[in-house]
Write a protein that holds these residues in place. Structure first.
Motif, PDB file in Angstrom:
ATOM      1  N   ARG A  85      46.642  39.287  32.037  1.00 56.38           N
ATOM      2  CA  ARG A  85      47.361  38.182  32.674  1.00 56.38           C
ATOM      3  C   ARG A  85      46.381  37.093  33.084  1.00 56.38           C
ATOM      4  O   ARG A  85      45.161  37.295  33.065  1.00 56.38           O
ATOM      5  N   ARG A  86      46.928  35.942  33.461  1.00 56.60           N
ATOM      6  CA  ARG A  86      46.089  34.778  33.730  1.00 56.60           C
ATOM      7  C   ARG A  86      45.668  34.653  35.191  1.00 56.60           C
ATOM      8  O   ARG A  86      44.799  33.854  35.517  1.00 56.60           O
ATOM      9  N   SER A  87      46.289  35.423  36.087  1.00 60.97           N
ATOM     10  CA  SER A  87      45.894  35.412  37.499  1.00 60.97           C
ATOM     11  C   SER A  87      45.794  36.852  37.983  1.00 60.97           C
ATOM     12  O   SER A  87      46.365  37.765  37.393  1.00 60.97           O
ATOM     13  N   GLY A  88      45.060  37.044  39.083  1.00 59.91           N
ATOM     14  CA  GLY A  88      44.866  38.400  39.589  1.00 59.91           C
ATOM     15  C   GLY A  88      44.145  39.284  38.588  1.00 59.91           C
ATOM     16  O   GLY A  88      44.457  40.472  38.442  1.00 59.91           O
ATOM     17  N   ILE A  89      43.175  38.719  37.889  1.00 61.28           N
ATOM     18  CA  ILE A  89      42.491  39.431  36.810  1.00 61.28           C
ATOM     19  C   ILE A  89      41.605  40.540  37.374  1.00 61.28           C
ATOM     20  O   ILE A  89      40.883  40.341  38.353  1.00 61.28           O
ATOM     21  N   LYS A  90      41.673  41.696  36.735  1.00 57.42           N
ATOM     22  CA  LYS A  90      40.816  42.817  37.087  1.00 57.42           C
ATOM     23  C   LYS A  90      40.150  43.368  35.828  1.00 57.42           C
ATOM     24  O   LYS A  90      40.751  43.388  34.755  1.00 57.42           O
ATOM     25  N   ASN A  91      38.899  43.824  35.970  1.00 58.86           N
ATOM     26  CA  ASN A  91      38.200  44.456  34.856  1.00 58.86           C
ATOM     27  C   ASN A  91      37.924  45.909  35.195  1.00 58.86           C
ATOM     28  O   ASN A  91      38.004  46.310  36.354  1.00 58.86           O
ATOM     29  N   ASP A  92      37.608  46.690  34.174  1.00 62.37           N
ATOM     30  CA  ASP A  92      37.353  48.104  34.408  1.00 62.37           C
ATOM     31  C   ASP A  92      36.693  48.718  33.177  1.00 62.37           C
ATOM     32  O   ASP A  92      36.751  48.171  32.083  1.00 62.37           O
ATOM     33  N   MET A  93      36.058  49.852  33.404  1.00 58.51           N
ATOM     34  CA  MET A  93      35.533  50.676  32.322  1.00 58.51           C
ATOM     35  C   MET A  93      36.565  51.747  31.984  1.00 58.51           C
ATOM     36  O   MET A  93      37.200  52.315  32.889  1.00 58.51           O
ATOM     37  N   VAL A  94      36.741  52.010  30.701  1.00 63.14           N
ATOM     38  CA  VAL A  94      37.734  52.977  30.251  1.00 63.14           C
ATOM     39  C   VAL A  94      37.064  53.980  29.317  1.00 63.14           C
ATOM     40  O   VAL A  94      36.403  53.595  28.346  1.00 63.14           O
TER      41      VAL A  94
END
Length: 385
Positions: A85-94
Motif C-alpha cells: 500500500r501507499r501509506s502506513g508502509i511496513k517492511n519485514d524479513m520473510v
C-alpha cells in the motif's frame, strides 16, 4: 536469487524485493563440471535451471518400480512493503521453507505420480502475515495405443492471497485463505504431422472468513465458485520445429451462494498461433485471438476483446537462459461495481550458471488490470534477484 545444488537436498537462498505501484485509482480490495556447465545436445532446448546435473542432482530412493524424490527449499526474502500500500508502509524479513516429496513410476508404458508439499512463510516481526500453503496431487497417463494416450490429475491446494492482489480488501488482519480442488483430464492423438489435444478442467474454490482489523468478521464465502474449462487444440507440423495451431476454449463460472449467482458467466476464447524450436537455442509459442465472458446479471457488463499470449526461451550461451512469458485473461473480482477485469501479465526471467552447482536468477513481472464497469486500473510491478 542464487540456487545451490546439493546431492541430498536442494536448498535455495534468495533475497527478494517486492515493489508495488498503483495509479491514481487506489487498489481497494508462476556438461560436466570442467566445462562450466555448457549445454549439450537436447539440453539446449531447456533452461539452465532445469538442466540435469548428474554429479549434483539428488538420486532419489528407488523402491520396486517407483522413484521417491524428497526435496526442501529455503528462501530468505526482504519485502519493503508487506501490505502493498501507499501509506502506513511496513517492511519485514520473510523466511520461506518448502518441503516436498514426489513419487513417480518407472514403467515402459503408462505412468502414475504423486506430489505433496508445503510452502511455509514466516515473518520476522509481523506474525499475523505468516502463511501455510499446502499441495497434494495424483496424476497419471494411460497409453491406449502408440499414438493415442489419455491423462488425468486430481489436485488439492490450501492457498493464501498475497497482500496487494487485486481482490485484497486491505481491511483484514491476516491474509485470506482458501481451498482449491482441481480435476483435469486430457486426450492426446497424433497421426502423421497432425497432433490433437482435447482437455478439460474442473476447479472448485472455497474461501474462509477472515478477521477484520479492529474486530468483526469479513465474509468471504460469497466468493465460493466452481469453474469449468474445456476445448481442443490442433497442431500441424509444417516443418520440423514449426507447428502452427488453432485452439478453442469454453468456460463456465458458477457461484455457490444465491446472492452471488448474478456473477455466473459463460465464455470462450479462440486462438491461432504457432510453436517453434529454432535449433534448441530459441523455443516457444505465440498466439493471438479473441476472448469473451458473458454474465447472467443484466447489470454486469460483458467482457470481450483482443486476446494474446506466448512464451519464449532463449539460450544465448550455454550458461545463460532468458525466459519471457505473456498472458491475457478475464479474471473474477470482488469489486461490486465491476463485472471482472482483463489481466495482462508479462514476465522476464534470467538464469545464469556461475558454477555447475550455483545458479543466479533475476526476474521482473508487470501486471496490468483493466476493469469492466468502472474506470479502475491497476499496475503492479514485482522484481527479485
Amino acid at each position: 536469487m542464487i540456487t545451490f545444488v546439493n546431492k541430498s537436498v536442494t536448498p535455495l537462498v534468495a533475497a527478494s524485493m517486492l515493489l508495488a505501484c498503483y495509479p491514481s485509482y487506489a487498489n481497494d480490495s508462476a556438461a560436466d563440471s570442467t566445462t562450466g556447465g555448457a549445454a549439450r545436445g537436447g539440453e539446449r532446448s531447456s533452461s539452465v535451471k532445469n538442466r540435469s546435473r548428474p554429479n549434483y542432482d539428488p538420486p532419489g530412493v528407488r523402491y520396486d518400480s517407483f522413484l521417491f524424490n524428497p526435496e526442501i527449499t529455503v528462501e530468505q526474502q526482504y519485502n519493503d512493503n508487506i501490505y502493498a500500500r501507499r501509506s502506513g508502509i511496513k517492511n519485514d524479513m520473510v523466511t520461506v521453507v518448502s518441503p516436498a516429496l514426489s513419487v513417480n513410476s518407472d514403467w515402459n508404458n503408462h505412468a502414475i505420480g504423486l506430489n505433496v508439499g508445503s510452502k511455509l512463510g514466516t515473518y520476522l516481526n509481523n506474525g499475523r502475515e505468516n502463511y501455510r500453503d499446502t499441495i497434494a496431487d495424483i496424476n497419471g497417463r494411460l497409453d491406449i495405443q502408440r499414438n493415442f494416450s489419455a491423462n488425468g490429475e486430481i489436485q488439492y491446494q490450501h492457498l493464501h492471497e498475497d497482500r496487494g492482489s487485486p481482490n485484497d480488501a486491505g481491511s483484514t488482519s491476516e491474509p485470506v485463505t482458501y481451498d482449491q480442488y482441481t480435476g483435469r483430464t486430457g486426450l492426446f492423438y497424433t497421426k502423421g504431422l497432425i497432433n490433437v489435444l482435447i482437455d478439460s478442467t474442473a476447479q472448485f474454490n472455497r474461501y474462509a472468513n477472515t478477521l477484520r482489523v479492529g474486530g468483526g468478521i469479513q465474509a468471504n464465502t460469497p466468493r465460493d465458485r466452481d469453474e469449468y474449462l474445456f476445448g481442443p487444440r490442433v497442431l500441424y507440423e509444417v516443418v520440423p520445429g514449426l507447428s502452427p495451431f488453432v485452439e478453442g476454449k469454453g468456460s463456465v463460472r458458477q457461484y455457490v451462494e444465491t446472492g452471488s449467482q448474478g456473477r455466473d458467466s459463460g465464455g470462450y476464447r479462440l486462438n491461432v498461433g504457432t510453436s517453434f524450436d529454432l535449433g534448441g537455442v530459441t523455443t516457444g509459442e505465440v498466439f493471438v485471438g479473441y476472448l469473451d465472458q458473458s454474465y447472467n446479471s443484466g447489470i454486469l457488463r460483458d467482457i470481450g476483446g483482443f486476446g494474446f499470449g506466448g512464451s519464449l526461451l532463449w539460450n544465448p550461451t550455454g550458461l545463460t537462459s532468458i525466459t519471457v512469458n505473456v498472458s491475457r485473461n478475464v479474471e473474477e473480482t470482488t469489486d461490486a461495481t465491476a463485472s471482472g477485469f482483463i489481466s495482462t501479465v508479462s514476465s522476464v526471467n534470467v538464469d545464469h550458471e556461475l558454477l555447475r552447482n550455483v545458479i543466479m536468477t533475476a526476474n521482473a513481472l508487470y501486471t496490468s488490470n483493466n476493469y469492466q464497469g468502472n474506470n479502475r486500473q491497476e499496475g503492479i510491478m514485482q522484481g527479485s534477484m
